[in-house]
Design a protein around this motif. Structure first.
Motif, PDB file in Angstrom:
ATOM      1  N   SER A 145       0.827  -1.206   0.000  1.00  0.00           N
ATOM      2  CA  SER A 145       0.000   0.000   0.000  1.00  0.00           C
ATOM      3  C   SER A 145       0.860   1.254   0.000  1.00  0.00           C
ATOM      4  N   VAL A 146       1.851   1.308   0.898  1.00  0.00           N
ATOM      5  CA  VAL A 146       2.732   2.485   0.954  1.00  0.00           C
ATOM      6  C   VAL A 146       3.473   2.665  -0.363  1.00  0.00           C
ATOM      7  N   ALA A 147       4.040   1.580  -0.881  1.00  0.00           N
ATOM      8  CA  ALA A 147       4.832   1.676  -2.112  1.00  0.00           C
ATOM      9  C   ALA A 147       3.992   2.221  -3.260  1.00  0.00           C
ATOM     10  N   VAL A 148       2.767   1.721  -3.402  1.00  0.00           N
ATOM     11  CA  VAL A 148       1.914   2.153  -4.504  1.00  0.00           C
ATOM     12  C   VAL A 148       1.487   3.613  -4.325  1.00  0.00           C
ATOM     13  N   HIS A 149       1.161   4.000  -3.080  1.00  0.00           N
ATOM     14  CA  HIS A 149       0.835   5.406  -2.837  1.00  0.00           C
ATOM     15  C   HIS A 149       2.000   6.323  -3.223  1.00  0.00           C
ATOM     16  N   MET A 202       2.616   9.228  -6.305  1.00  0.00           N
ATOM     17  CA  MET A 202       3.041  10.606  -6.049  1.00  0.00           C
ATOM     18  C   MET A 202       4.237  11.002  -6.901  1.00  0.00           C
ATOM     19  N   ASN A 203       4.758  10.054  -7.694  1.00  0.00           N
ATOM     20  CA  ASN A 203       5.931  10.300  -8.539  1.00  0.00           C
ATOM     21  C   ASN A 203       5.664   9.803  -9.956  1.00  0.00           C
ATOM     22  N   GLN A 204       4.660  10.400 -10.589  1.00  0.00           N
ATOM     23  CA  GLN A 204       4.253   9.953 -11.917  1.00  0.00           C
ATOM     24  C   GLN A 204       5.298  10.218 -12.985  1.00  0.00           C
ATOM     25  N   PRO A 258      11.353   2.892   0.815  1.00  0.00           N
ATOM     26  CA  PRO A 258      12.566   2.394   0.147  1.00  0.00           C
ATOM     27  C   PRO A 258      12.278   1.467  -1.028  1.00  0.00           C
ATOM     28  N   ALA A 259      11.146   0.741  -0.966  1.00  0.00           N
ATOM     29  CA  ALA A 259      10.772  -0.084  -2.118  1.00  0.00           C
ATOM     30  C   ALA A 259      10.504   0.801  -3.326  1.00  0.00           C
ATOM     31  N   MET A 260       9.790   1.891  -3.109  1.00  0.00           N
ATOM     32  CA  MET A 260       9.560   2.834  -4.202  1.00  0.00           C
ATOM     33  C   MET A 260      10.871   3.411  -4.712  1.00  0.00           C
ATOM     34  N   ILE A 261      11.773   3.775  -3.781  1.00  0.00           N
ATOM     35  CA  ILE A 261      13.035   4.397  -4.191  1.00  0.00           C
ATOM     36  C   ILE A 261      13.916   3.404  -4.952  1.00  0.00           C
ATOM     37  N   GLY A 262      13.989   2.169  -4.460  1.00  0.00           N
ATOM     38  CA  GLY A 262      14.768   1.162  -5.184  1.00  0.00           C
ATOM     39  C   GLY A 262      14.251   0.960  -6.594  1.00  0.00           C
ATOM     40  N   ALA A 263      12.916   0.933  -6.731  1.00  0.00           N
ATOM     41  CA  ALA A 263      12.326   0.813  -8.068  1.00  0.00           C
ATOM     42  C   ALA A 263      12.695   2.020  -8.921  1.00  0.00           C
ATOM     43  N   ALA A 264      12.672   3.196  -8.315  1.00  0.00           N
ATOM     44  CA  ALA A 264      13.040   4.411  -9.050  1.00  0.00           C
ATOM     45  C   ALA A 264      14.491   4.372  -9.512  1.00  0.00           C
ATOM     46  N   MET A 265      15.377   3.835  -8.670  1.00  0.00           N
ATOM     47  CA  MET A 265      16.786   3.726  -9.053  1.00  0.00           C
ATOM     48  C   MET A 265      16.940   2.909 -10.339  1.00  0.00           C
ATOM     49  N   LEU A 266      16.197   1.798 -10.431  1.00  0.00           N
ATOM     50  CA  LEU A 266      16.293   0.940 -11.606  1.00  0.00           C
ATOM     51  C   LEU A 266      15.626   1.574 -12.818  1.00  0.00           C
ATOM     52  N   LEU A 267      14.449   2.146 -12.615  1.00  0.00           N
ATOM     53  CA  LEU A 267      13.692   2.683 -13.745  1.00  0.00           C
ATOM     54  C   LEU A 267      14.357   3.920 -14.354  1.00  0.00           C
ATOM     55  N   THR A 268      15.055   4.695 -13.534  1.00  0.00           N
ATOM     56  CA  THR A 268      15.732   5.893 -14.046  1.00  0.00           C
ATOM     57  C   THR A 268      17.143   5.604 -14.524  1.00  0.00           C
ATOM     58  N   GLY A 269      17.625   4.389 -14.307  1.00  0.00           N
ATOM     59  CA  GLY A 269      18.973   4.033 -14.726  1.00  0.00           C
ATOM     60  C   GLY A 269      20.073   4.515 -13.807  1.00  0.00           C
ATOM     61  N   HIS A 278      11.564  12.133   0.151  1.00  0.00           N
ATOM     62  CA  HIS A 278      10.304  11.392   0.088  1.00  0.00           C
ATOM     63  C   HIS A 278       9.869  10.793   1.429  1.00  0.00           C
ATOM     64  N   GLY A 279      10.220  11.459   2.514  1.00  0.00           N
ATOM     65  CA  GLY A 279       9.603  11.117   3.786  1.00  0.00           C
ATOM     66  C   GLY A 279      10.447  10.386   4.802  1.00  0.00           C
ATOM     67  N   LEU A 280      11.694  10.050   4.454  1.00  0.00           N
ATOM     68  CA  LEU A 280      12.564   9.347   5.404  1.00  0.00           C
ATOM     69  C   LEU A 280      13.895  10.089   5.554  1.00  0.00           C
ATOM     70  N   PRO A 281      13.873  11.311   6.071  1.00  0.00           N
ATOM     71  CA  PRO A 281      15.120  12.073   6.238  1.00  0.00           C
ATOM     72  C   PRO A 281      16.041  11.404   7.255  1.00  0.00           C
TER      73      PRO A 281
END
Length: 402
Positions: free
Chosen positions: A14-18, A22-24, A351-362, A387-390
């Protein structure tokens, strides 16, 4: 266009998808699948209400490699984010290979019949992913995940050599329940009741589960008892940063939790082997999971903060011995206000969202099977702050005295 398929509709999913919604600019199309489609639909409704983004939902048995492969061929995502149960990791990796899709998860594979948390099953996929030109990123949660990135960040910017590392996981939240786990009860209890192991001087040191206890004063939480446990990032960190002489993992538990757990163990409710009940085989721990509160339901009542981080001692870049503490503090109520989930789910889902972003953005790339500490920590650390975890770093007077 970056399509992503998230498998798993618990609190972390749920958190990851939300956060993806927020980062379309990164996640242009999001699909969510789970064995129970109604859970996906509920998350999709929350995402639509909070962000206006529409996500697709699917019913899926992720144990079925053919069904998962068929769904991947239908959706054609760039990446699968596996937030399902760790028993399903290998089947989902097989489906990704069959469909030619990159893979990511937050927890290492473990077999159903034994509480064994090791990477060797997934590391064995190295050649298959490399030959297919696909990336598999393992353990992009908080611990494992952020704690590994914290370690490599300290090594890159502050240390020439790290000698000892302690990972400290504190949940100072109160959900008001007599006994409940803040993530999947089955996985939580399997971890807690397993033999504790830490890495020291080139070998594993084993101690009975929950037998080593220390107190630590956590910022924004206060003094808490924490227990020495085994956690999978110890295995990957000692492999990829072999200079570290000792790596330990600590997690806090309240006295009421320990009391309940001891009773449940004593009466056999934490067993993972089958027993006969009214002519049917059941797994006691799975039955216990069914009667305990659903972790995703704890969000509205949980108050307090988490504090998770790493304490490293070694040779600083100034040539002097030093001890640094890098950590994040997350508020349960703030996490719930943003995503409808408590902070334990939030600190894994972000972090799941961020890890996915790392891969998708190269920003992170390469064919093969990878752990978090094998990549440049800086872009990941930047996204944590945004993104919420400073996080923050402070110098301690010296290493832990225990």
């Amino acid at each position: 266009m970056s399509k992503v398929l998230v498998i798993g509709a618990g609190g972390v999913g749920s958190v990851a998808v939300h956060k993806m919604a927020m980062n379309q600019d990164i996640f242009s199309h999001i699909s969510l699948a789970s064995r129970t489609k109604s859970k996906c639909d509920a998350i999709a409704a929350s995402v639509k209400e909070r962000t206006g983004v529409v996500i697709d939902t699917y019913g899926l048995d992720a144990d079925d490699v053919a069904a998962t492969t068929a769904l991947l061929n239908q959706i054609k995502p760039s990446l699968v984010v596996n937030l399902a149960l760790p028993y399903q990791d290998l089947n989902i990796m097989d489906a990704c290979l069959a469909a030619g899709v990159h893979y990511m998860d937050t927890a290492n594979y473990e077999p159903l019949d034994v509480a064994k948390f090791e990477y060797h099953w997934q590391w064995a996929y190295q050649d298959r992913f490399k030959d297919a030109g696909l990336a598999a990123l393992l353990g992009s949660g908080f611990d494992p995940g952020v704690t590994s990135v914290f370690t490599t960040y300290l090594k890159k910017h502050h240390f020439d050599r790290i000698d000892t590392l302690d990972i400290l996981d504190c949940n100072g939240g109160d959900h008001g329940q007599a006994f409940a786990t803040n993530f999947n009860p089955e996985i939580n209890i399997r971890e807690v009741t397993a033999v504790a192991r830490h890495w020291e001087n080139g070998d594993w040191v084993e101690t009975p589960a929950m037998s080593v206890k220390q107190s630590f004063d956590f910022e924004a939480v206060g003094p808490k008892n924490m227990y020495l446990m085994y956690h999978e990032e110890i295995e990957s960190l000692k492999t990829h940063l072999p200079e570290i002489k000792r790596i330990r993992f600590w997690m806090t538990f309240g006295d009421a939790y320990i009391t309940h757990l001891n009773v449940l163990q004593a009466v056999g409710m934490t067993r993972i082997d089958p027993v006969m009940y009214e002519g049917k085989e059941i797994i006691p721990l799975q039955f216990l999971k069914a009667v305990l509160p659903e972790p995703a339901s704890l969000g509205p009542t949980t108050k307090g903060k988490t504090n998770i981080g790493c304490i490293a001692t070694g040779l600083g870049k100034d040539g002097k011995e030093k001890t640094l503490y890098i950590y994040n503090i997350c508020d349960h109520e703030d996490a719930y206000a943003e995503t409808g989930n408590q902070a334990v789910s939030y600190t894994t889902g972000v972090p799941a969202m961020i890890g996915a972003a790392m891969l998708l953005t190269g920003k992170w790339s390469g064919a093969g099977v990878w752990n978090m500490e094998q990549f440049d920590p800086d872009p990941f650390m930047d996204m944590l702050n945004a993104h919420g975890l400073p996080w923050q770093v402070k110098e301690l007077d010296g290493p832990l005295t225990f």
